[in-house]
Design an enzyme around this catalytic site. Structure first.
Site, PDB file in Angstrom:
ATOM      1  N   THR A 280       0.814  -1.224   0.000  1.00 26.09           N
ATOM      2  CA  THR A 280       0.000   0.000   0.000  1.00 26.09           C
ATOM      3  C   THR A 280       0.843   1.268   0.000  1.00 26.09           C
ATOM      4  O   THR A 280       0.313   2.356  -0.258  1.00 26.09           O
ATOM      5  CB  THR A 280      -0.924   0.028   1.235  1.00 26.09           C
ATOM      6  OG1 THR A 280      -0.115   0.015   2.428  1.00 26.09           O
ATOM      7  CG2 THR A 280      -1.868  -1.170   1.236  1.00 26.09           C
TER       8      THR A 280
ATOM      9  N   ARG B  20       4.298   6.667   3.056  1.00 26.82           N
ATOM     10  CA  ARG B  20       3.562   7.824   3.572  1.00 26.82           C
ATOM     11  C   ARG B  20       2.755   7.400   4.793  1.00 26.82           C
ATOM     12  O   ARG B  20       2.451   6.215   4.977  1.00 26.82           O
ATOM     13  CB  ARG B  20       2.627   8.397   2.499  1.00 26.82           C
ATOM     14  CG  ARG B  20       1.519   7.463   2.082  1.00 26.82           C
ATOM     15  CD  ARG B  20       0.699   8.042   0.937  1.00 26.82           C
ATOM     16  NE  ARG B  20      -0.461   7.198   0.637  1.00 26.82           N
ATOM     17  CZ  ARG B  20      -0.419   6.101  -0.089  1.00 26.82           C
ATOM     18  NH1 ARG B  20       0.743   5.682  -0.589  1.00 26.82           N
ATOM     19  NH2 ARG B  20      -1.519   5.405  -0.315  1.00 26.82           N
TER      20      ARG B  20
ATOM     21  N   CYS C 207      -0.039   6.490   7.489  1.00 24.48           N
ATOM     22  CA  CYS C 207      -1.382   5.904   7.472  1.00 24.48           C
ATOM     23  C   CYS C 207      -2.382   6.930   8.020  1.00 24.48           C
ATOM     24  O   CYS C 207      -2.163   7.526   9.080  1.00 24.48           O
ATOM     25  CB  CYS C 207      -1.399   4.639   8.324  1.00 24.48           C
ATOM     26  SG  CYS C 207      -3.030   3.911   8.569  1.00 24.48           S
TER      27      CYS C 207
ATOM     28  N   CYS D 253       2.670   2.501   9.343  1.00 27.29           N
ATOM     29  CA  CYS D 253       1.710   2.466  10.449  1.00 27.29           C
ATOM     30  C   CYS D 253       2.430   2.303  11.776  1.00 27.29           C
ATOM     31  O   CYS D 253       3.581   1.861  11.837  1.00 27.29           O
ATOM     32  CB  CYS D 253       0.751   1.281  10.281  1.00 27.29           C
ATOM     33  SG  CYS D 253      -0.100   1.201   8.712  1.00 27.29           S
TER      34      CYS D 253
ATOM     35  N   CYS E 176      -4.301   5.213  11.509  1.00 28.09           N
ATOM     36  CA  CYS E 176      -3.676   5.182  12.852  1.00 28.09           C
ATOM     37  C   CYS E 176      -2.827   6.412  13.135  1.00 28.09           C
ATOM     38  O   CYS E 176      -2.325   6.567  14.246  1.00 28.09           O
ATOM     39  CB  CYS E 176      -2.846   3.912  13.028  1.00 28.09           C
ATOM     40  SG  CYS E 176      -1.349   3.828  12.003  1.00 28.09           S
TER      41      CYS E 176
ATOM     42  N   CYS F 268      -1.872  -0.381  14.814  1.00 32.83           N
ATOM     43  CA  CYS F 268      -2.831   0.011  13.777  1.00 32.83           C
ATOM     44  C   CYS F 268      -3.932  -1.047  13.630  1.00 32.83           C
ATOM     45  O   CYS F 268      -3.646  -2.243  13.513  1.00 32.83           O
ATOM     46  CB  CYS F 268      -2.120   0.191  12.440  1.00 32.83           C
ATOM     47  SG  CYS F 268      -3.233   0.755  11.116  1.00 32.83           S
TER      48      CYS F 268
END
Length: 351
Positions: A34, A67, A69, A38, A72, A42
């Site tokens: 993705t 990048r 999340c 996190c 969370c 999370c």
């Protein structure tokens, strides 16, 4: 945010798989499928292990192309931990009581939000943490000052009545008894047989004050030189039987009365130990994080070693990062056997 120096991928994965909040702020998880990173707790669905990487801080995660999340919000964890650490410093430095509103305002949070944040990080509320600090100071002062009143004021109480109303019960025995090495207090003891050897069990009228292997009444006389030390009665024999049951059948719920006292940090570590499920362990790093002091790994190990009621507070469930057993006051062979019994009984419960 920074990870513990000895953090390894296996430990990080276990923390992530368990969504363990104690590790939040100590490392981040990059999800390759993705492109996000996190925090360990999370709530999102977990990816496969081969699709994750571990990073010590947001900067390194972003440098690796991830990048934050949005679910969370991992970048907020560092701010939360800094705020909790700042609050602890305020409470420890305060001569007088600080209200929740005052502490929260100084660290930049709304009171109710910070109350939840502090408890989640340390296991206790800000008020409970402050009470433990004052009580610890009072107990130390009672060993040094000439009068109980002097000790109470030196510990930061505005009046003796405040101490007696709110915190005296935390000392177990009466505060004047602490000042006189246990004078006026009766401590009864007995020795019980267990599969791991002779277990020394001692208690005041309020609860267990010493549970240990390979000791005798001389240890009580050293800790409480002016207390009345005498062999146990029928009531202690019944209590000792429950302690033995905690050794032989740890899967059962053993709600045993305690009469122990430590510093605020020690009590936070002992509380964290009592939350560890049967058949599981926690590292000293994890315990330090649960106590609100992520960097105090060595102090967490020391607090485990100073646990006065072995088995009842299960310090044998603490270990080093990587699976090494660490220390145990009553020998590593006993620690291995305790953990083996608990692991087997946990497996039986899950069948």
């Amino acid at each position: 945010m920074s990870t513990a120096p000895a953090l390894d991928d296996d430990t990080a994965w276990r923390a992530f798989a368990a969504r363990d909040r104690a590790w939040d702020g100590r490392f981040l998880v990059g999800v390759k499928t993705t492109g996000i990173y996190c925090k360990p707790s999370c709530p999102a669905r977990h990816p496969k292990r081969e699709n994750v990487s571990f990073h010590p801080d947001p900067a390194s995660a972003r440098a690796a192309g991830f990048r934050a999340c949005l679910r969370c919000t991992p970048d907020t964890v560092g701010r939360d931990r800094i705020a909790v650490a700042a609050a602890i410093a305020l409470l420890e430095a305060a001569d007088d009581r600080l209200s929740l509103d005052a502490v929260a305002a100084q660290v930049g949070y709304a009171p109710h939000h910070f109350h939840r944040l502090f408890k989640r990080a340390t296991g206790v509320t800000p008020a409970a943490y402050a009470r433990a600090l004052r009580t610890g100071r009072a107990a130390d002062a009672l060993s040094e000052d000439s009068t109980v009143t002097e000790a109470i004021y030196d510990a930061g109480y505005s009046a003796p009545s405040r101490f007696y109303e709110a915190d005296a019960k935390r000392l177990g025995m009466a505060p004047s008894a602490w000042a006189r090495g246990g004078e006026g207090v009766t401590i009864r003891w007995t020795i019980a047989d267990t599969s791991l050897g002779a277990l020394f069990v001692a208690a005041t009228d309020k609860g267990l004050c010493r549970v240990s292997f390979d000791e005798d009444a001389d240890e009580l006389r050293r800790r409480f030189p002016n207390a009345t030390i005498e062999p146990g009665d029928a009531a202690l024999a019944e209590l000792a039987a429950h302690v033995v049951a905690a050794v032989e059948s740890p899967e059962r719920d053993h709600d045993l009365p305690l009469d122990v006292r430590g510093t605020a940090f020690q009590e936070a570590i002992w509380q964290a130990l009592r939350t560890i499920p049967i058949g599981e362990t926690r590292t000293y790093s994890e315990l330090a994080a649960l106590a609100g002091r992520p960097a105090a790994v060595r102090a967490a190990g020391t607090a485990c070693g100073q646990n006065p009621v072995s088995i009842v507070i299960p310090c044998h469930r603490a270990q080093r990062i990587g699976g090494a057993l660490g220390g145990y006051a009553y020998g590593l062979d006993r620690k291995r056997k305790l953990l083996a019994v608990e692991a087997a009984q946990r497996a039986d419960l899950q069948e």
